[in-house]
Design an enzyme around this catalytic site. Structure first.
Site, PDB file in Angstrom:
ATOM      1  CG  ASP A 167      -1.831   1.159   1.316  1.00  6.68           C
ATOM      2  OD1 ASP A 167      -2.494   1.440   0.307  1.00  6.68           O
ATOM      3  OD2 ASP A 167      -1.862   1.821   2.368  1.00  6.68           O
ATOM      4  CG  ASP A 171      -1.266   8.505   2.400  1.00  7.34           C
ATOM      5  OD1 ASP A 171      -0.206   9.151   2.326  1.00  7.34           O
ATOM      6  OD2 ASP A 171      -2.224   8.851   3.106  1.00  7.34           O
TER       7      ASP A 171
END
Length: 308
Positions: free
Chosen positions: A27, A29
């Site tokens: 992932d 952020d």
């Protein structure tokens, strides 16, 4: 099952675990950066994985950027990245519609990240941008439905309002109209005192008024994993998913047969892990990662000497 703190295992065991993976999914952020600020050593970790011959992919629920825009951001922050290594939900939406030979128009609640990907896929659309409710608003004269609309897409939209919700529900009253959501993230932190509503809040409101359930492209839905297996033949047993949010990243990994690593630089916390471990609810057990660590940078000492 209890989550294992990675640095409690010792150097040899950690390196053995890392060497058991051919593919790394991360992932963005909360894992690699916080808004526009890179997390310490995150780029060094991902680049070391890449340089050692592991395949790396950036798997993000963010729909506000196209793949090219994500590559530009990642490279500006020091990450090795290419469009083939990015699976953002804007791209997933466009690819999904292209895969099913969608030929109509999409009413799109979202941003230009989605429309840029729709443009590349040759899919027509409308709806992005402000759509204010006028002072002399009446329901009957609010808008004339476009007969060419065959899908409603919902992504992150700063201009979301009552008018857009009404249009979406109207189009979705036709049961043949597709209902596609980029993700269902409820919210994300803006600062210690600010909570930012996520796309899931918008999706839920439209699901409520349309009495329809959206087909979700982002994590924890499996579409990104399906694409990875189709296009890159990844082996789930030799794949690691690194994330900061258990109900998307970790759940995605668990449901797709990947090993999972939770970093504590984003949404989920060590207290969350402890609560899920004590819970008797099977749904909470699904949220427990295989491993956890404070930050992705903790991995660096164990991979910097990896080679092909």
């Amino acid at each position: 099952m209890a989550a294992v703190k990675l640095d409690s295992l010792g150097k040899e065991k950690i390196e053995e675990i890392i060497n058991s993976f051919d593919t790394i999914l991360a992932d963005c952020d909360g894992v690699l950066w916080l808004q526009n600020n890179p997390i310490a050593d995150a780029a060094n970790v991902m680049n070391a994985f890449h340089n050692s011959g592991k395949r790396i992919f950036y798997v993000t629920n963010n729909s506000t950027k196209s793949r090219e825009e994500f590559v530009a951001k990642a490279t500006s922050l020091g990450f090795i990245a290419s469009t083939d290594s990015v699976l953002c939900t804007a791209y997933l939406i466009a690819n999904y519609l292209k895969d099913i030979n969608f030929t109509k128009k999409a009413y799109t609640i979202g941003s230009t990240g989605i429309t840029r990907e729709l443009d590349k896929a040759g899919i027509s659309y409308c709806g992005v941008g402000p759509d204010p409710v006028g002072e002399n608003f009446t329901y009957e004269g609010a808008f004339t439905p476009d007969p060419d609309i065959g899908a409603v897409i919902v992504g992150f939209d700063l201009h979301f309002n009552y008018m857009k919700m009404m249009k979406a529900a109207t189009y979705l009253n036709n049961k043949d109209t597709l209902f596609i959501a980029s993700n269902t993230d409820e919210r994300f932190p803006g600062s210690e005192t600010l909570i930012i509503p996520g796309t899931g809040s918008l999706v839920k409101s439209i699901e409520t008024c349309s009495e329809r359930e959206a087909t979700v492209m982002g994590k924890p839905a499996p579409y990104a994993a399906i694409m990875l297996q189709k296009n890159f033949k990844i082996d789930p047993k030799r794949t690691l998913m690194i994330g900061d949010r258990a109900n998307t990243d970790i759940l995605f990994g668990k449901r797709c047969g990947f090993k999972t690593l939770l970093v504590l630089t984003g949404v989920s916390t060590i207290q969350d892990i402890d609560n899920w471990s004590k819970s008797n609810d099977p749904k909470n057990k699904e949220l427990i990662p295989d491993y956890y660590t404070q930050t992705i940078g903790d991995i660096l000492p164990h991979i910097k000497n990896l080679s092909n």
